[in-house]
Design a protein around this motif. Structure first.
Motif, PDB file in Angstrom:
ATOM      1  N   THR A  63     -27.053  16.922  14.262  1.00 40.97           N
ATOM      2  CA  THR A  63     -28.271  16.456  13.593  1.00 40.97           C
ATOM      3  C   THR A  63     -29.525  16.880  14.350  1.00 40.97           C
ATOM      4  O   THR A  63     -30.489  17.356  13.745  1.00 40.97           O
ATOM      5  CB  THR A  63     -28.239  14.928  13.455  1.00 40.97           C
ATOM      6  OG1 THR A  63     -28.035  14.328  14.742  1.00 40.97           O
ATOM      7  CG2 THR A  63     -27.141  14.487  12.514  1.00 40.97           C
ATOM      8  N   VAL A  64     -29.513  16.734  15.672  1.00 42.10           N
ATOM      9  CA  VAL A  64     -30.693  17.145  16.434  1.00 42.10           C
ATOM     10  C   VAL A  64     -30.805  18.664  16.457  1.00 42.10           C
ATOM     11  O   VAL A  64     -31.917  19.215  16.431  1.00 42.10           O
ATOM     12  CB  VAL A  64     -30.649  16.552  17.862  1.00 42.10           C
ATOM     13  CG1 VAL A  64     -29.555  17.191  18.709  1.00 42.10           C
ATOM     14  CG2 VAL A  64     -31.994  16.709  18.544  1.00 42.10           C
ATOM     15  N   THR A  82     -38.055  11.917  22.168  1.00 41.83           N
ATOM     16  CA  THR A  82     -37.057  10.962  22.635  1.00 41.83           C
ATOM     17  C   THR A  82     -36.047  11.671  23.527  1.00 41.83           C
ATOM     18  O   THR A  82     -35.255  12.481  23.061  1.00 41.83           O
ATOM     19  CB  THR A  82     -36.322  10.322  21.442  1.00 41.83           C
ATOM     20  OG1 THR A  82     -37.277   9.834  20.508  1.00 41.83           O
ATOM     21  CG2 THR A  82     -35.428   9.196  21.912  1.00 41.83           C
ATOM     22  N   GLY A  83     -36.095  11.379  24.814  1.00 38.20           N
ATOM     23  CA  GLY A  83     -35.183  12.009  25.742  1.00 38.20           C
ATOM     24  C   GLY A  83     -35.630  13.417  26.110  1.00 38.20           C
ATOM     25  O   GLY A  83     -36.600  13.946  25.560  1.00 38.20           O
ATOM     26  N   PRO A  84     -34.922  14.058  27.031  1.00 40.91           N
ATOM     27  CA  PRO A  84     -35.283  15.435  27.409  1.00 40.91           C
ATOM     28  C   PRO A  84     -35.077  16.399  26.253  1.00 40.91           C
ATOM     29  O   PRO A  84     -33.988  16.487  25.678  1.00 40.91           O
ATOM     30  CB  PRO A  84     -34.317  15.741  28.570  1.00 40.91           C
ATOM     31  CG  PRO A  84     -33.188  14.776  28.392  1.00 40.91           C
ATOM     32  CD  PRO A  84     -33.784  13.547  27.789  1.00 40.91           C
ATOM     33  N   LEU A  88     -32.114  12.832  22.661  1.00 37.57           N
ATOM     34  CA  LEU A  88     -31.694  11.463  22.373  1.00 37.57           C
ATOM     35  C   LEU A  88     -32.201  10.962  21.017  1.00 37.57           C
ATOM     36  O   LEU A  88     -32.058   9.779  20.696  1.00 37.57           O
ATOM     37  CB  LEU A  88     -32.189  10.521  23.479  1.00 37.57           C
ATOM     38  CG  LEU A  88     -31.628  10.789  24.880  1.00 37.57           C
ATOM     39  CD1 LEU A  88     -32.177   9.771  25.865  1.00 37.57           C
ATOM     40  CD2 LEU A  88     -30.108  10.756  24.869  1.00 37.57           C
ATOM     41  N   GLN A  89     -32.792  11.849  20.226  1.00 31.96           N
ATOM     42  CA  GLN A  89     -33.325  11.456  18.923  1.00 31.96           C
ATOM     43  C   GLN A  89     -32.267  10.877  17.991  1.00 31.96           C
ATOM     44  O   GLN A  89     -32.527   9.901  17.276  1.00 31.96           O
ATOM     45  CB  GLN A  89     -34.002  12.660  18.260  1.00 31.96           C
ATOM     46  CG  GLN A  89     -34.731  12.330  16.968  1.00 31.96           C
ATOM     47  CD  GLN A  89     -35.888  11.367  17.190  1.00 31.96           C
ATOM     48  OE1 GLN A  89     -36.649  11.532  18.123  1.00 31.96           O
ATOM     49  NE2 GLN A  89     -36.004  10.368  16.334  1.00 31.96           N
ATOM     50  N   PRO A  90     -31.028  11.433  17.938  1.00 36.20           N
ATOM     51  CA  PRO A  90     -30.013  10.832  17.047  1.00 36.20           C
ATOM     52  C   PRO A  90     -29.713   9.380  17.374  1.00 36.20           C
ATOM     53  O   PRO A  90     -29.492   8.572  16.464  1.00 36.20           O
ATOM     54  CB  PRO A  90     -28.776  11.720  17.273  1.00 36.20           C
ATOM     55  CG  PRO A  90     -29.309  13.002  17.788  1.00 36.20           C
ATOM     56  CD  PRO A  90     -30.529  12.649  18.576  1.00 36.20           C
ATOM     57  N   PHE A  91     -29.705   9.020  18.657  1.00 37.46           N
ATOM     58  CA  PHE A  91     -29.419   7.629  19.025  1.00 37.46           C
ATOM     59  C   PHE A  91     -30.587   6.716  18.650  1.00 37.46           C
ATOM     60  O   PHE A  91     -30.379   5.575  18.240  1.00 37.46           O
ATOM     61  CB  PHE A  91     -29.128   7.555  20.519  1.00 37.46           C
ATOM     62  CG  PHE A  91     -27.994   8.448  20.949  1.00 37.46           C
ATOM     63  CD1 PHE A  91     -26.680   8.055  20.749  1.00 37.46           C
ATOM     64  CD2 PHE A  91     -28.233   9.681  21.517  1.00 37.46           C
ATOM     65  CE1 PHE A  91     -25.626   8.861  21.135  1.00 37.46           C
ATOM     66  CE2 PHE A  91     -27.186  10.507  21.906  1.00 37.46           C
ATOM     67  CZ  PHE A  91     -25.884  10.097  21.707  1.00 37.46           C
ATOM     68  N   ALA A  92     -31.820   7.221  18.769  1.00 42.63           N
ATOM     69  CA  ALA A  92     -32.983   6.453  18.330  1.00 42.63           C
ATOM     70  C   ALA A  92     -32.950   6.246  16.816  1.00 42.63           C
ATOM     71  O   ALA A  92     -33.263   5.156  16.315  1.00 42.63           O
ATOM     72  CB  ALA A  92     -34.270   7.165  18.749  1.00 42.63           C
TER      73      ALA A  92
END
Length: 410
Positions: A63-64, A82-84, A88-92
């Motif tokens: 997805t990212v 979100t994240g490096p 980490l965008q999928p988890f957000a």
């Protein structure tokens, strides 16, 4: 280290790396009492955990990757906060979907409205369980694995119809019926192409199909994959086009055409239920990509014989990631078709070509003992049997449709 010693070391490393999952599994069972039912239960639970972990993380990564890839195609950065590097965008997004309010229409069928998204993910996981990711990474090793795959995959159509019917919304219902028409239409060429591979391999077992492609020629450089045959090239193209339609991807994303039916069968869904449909769609893409790798690209086998020291559970994710990138590339490139163009394309072009492919596979198998100059005749004959019907059918379909002319006002 002399070459002979290096060869022995690489072969030993390859065997130990390949058998690592089995050794971990045996170590875990060794910690338990020697009860057969307990070992069976733990083995099943381990398989479920591995499938959920591997494909769940793969779904998040894809997805990212798709969002950042589409951003590059469209000259924008994509998620990068979100994240490096935005990893980490999928988890957000998952946390946001869980926290959002779940709105259900007052007149909707509450039970079916809840079951539909869960069934989409469930049937997607059932199809993933049969995909062989390695000699020791096949959760369900069935003799009729191809039949099981299509039986489990076809059940997802029921979930889409449940979503449209239970929403008590005319746009959702019309969209679900349109989605069923599309899925049934493109499932036929998908199944016929799989039958072609079954004819060539002589087995319905997916690991057996992989085993039939586990050899190399020209000193171990050229793999004996089905994609490297005349019928395999055409079969994969038809399979991939049908897979795009089966997963509602561009240019076949008509069931979710927001310009005419709002959001399709997802109109009355929000929050985590909407995310489950999204996850189920990606699980379907992963399953069809895994099936394509198994049928045409040698499954978990290395592309060259000297690369066999790399474990199979490394090769399969690499191939799977490349196949998913092809899905993303198509989405960023092509425009959406009309519904009449889509149905015409399926029934008048893909289905006849799939039937022709069966004939070509039969010819290819009957001429397997041809050698020398006859091999050139074999290749030319198989290619002509594939290309000539495509040319004739294409010209018939385009008859009366002249080249588009553009007129500009003075």
């Amino acid at each position: 280290m002399n070459p002979f010693t290096a060869t022995i070391w690489f072969e030993s490393f390859a065997r130990r790396a390949e058998s690592l999952p089995v050794r971990i599994h045996d170590w875990i069972l060794g910690l338990l009492p020697a009860w057969p039912w307990l070992h069976w239960l733990v083995t099943a639970l381990l398989a479920i955990v591995v499938i959920l972990t591997f494909y769940g993380l793969f779904f998040a990564m894809i997805t990212v990757t798709e969002r950042k890839g589409l951003g590059r195609f469209q000259n924008r950065p994509g998620p990068n906060r979100t994240g490096p590097c935005g990893l980490l965008q999928p988890f957000a997004d998952a946390i946001k979907a869980i926290c959002k309010e779940d709105i259900v229409p007052a007149t909707a069928d509450k039970v079916l409205h809840f079951i539909a998204p869960c069934a989409t993910v469930f049937f997607g996981l059932l199809t993933l369980a049969i995909i062989p990711a390695g000699p020791y990474f096949t959760a369900l090793n069935l003799d009729a694995g191809v039949l099981y795959f299509f039986a489990a995959g076809a059940a997802s159509e029921l979930a889409i119809f449940m979503a449209g019917w239970s929403s008590h919304n005319k746009y959702s219902l019309i969209s679900s019926m349109r989605a069923l028409a599309q899925l049934i239409s493109f499932e036929l060429p998908l199944l016929l192409i799989s039958v072609s591979v079954v004819m060539a391999a002589g087995t319905l077992s997916l690991p057996g199909i992989v085993a039939g492609q586990s050899s190399w020629t020209l000193g171990g450089i050229i793999p004996q994959w089905n994609i490297l045959t005349p019928w395999g090239i055409f079969a994969f193209i038809i399979f991939f086009i049908a897979a795009l339609a089966e997963t509602n991807r561009c240019p076949f994303d008509l069931p979710e055409g927001e310009s005419e039916i709002i959001a399709g069968h997802l109109t009355e869904y929000s929050g985590f239920k909407y995310a489950l449909f999204f996850m189920g769609e990606y699980f379907g893409m992963l399953a069809l990509s895994g099936l394509a790798i198994t049928l045409f690209f040698g499954g978990w086998n290395a592309p060259c014989e000297f690369l066999q020291f790399i474990p199979s559970y490394i090769w399969f994710p690499v191939k799977l990631f490349m196949m998913m990138c092809l899905f993303i590339w198509i989405r960023a490139t092509l425009l959406r078709l009309r519904i009449d163009q889509l149905m015409r394309f399926a029934w008048k072009l893909l289905v006849p070509l799939s039937l022709v492919n069966l004939v070509v596979v039969a010819f290819w198998m009957r001429t397997g003992d041809w050698a020398g100059p006859l091999q050139l005749v074999r290749w030319a004959g198989a290619f002509a049997l594939e290309f000539v019907p495509f040319l004739l059918i294409g010209r018939h379909m385009s008859k009366g449709l002249g080249p588009r002319k553009y007129k500009y006002a003075q």
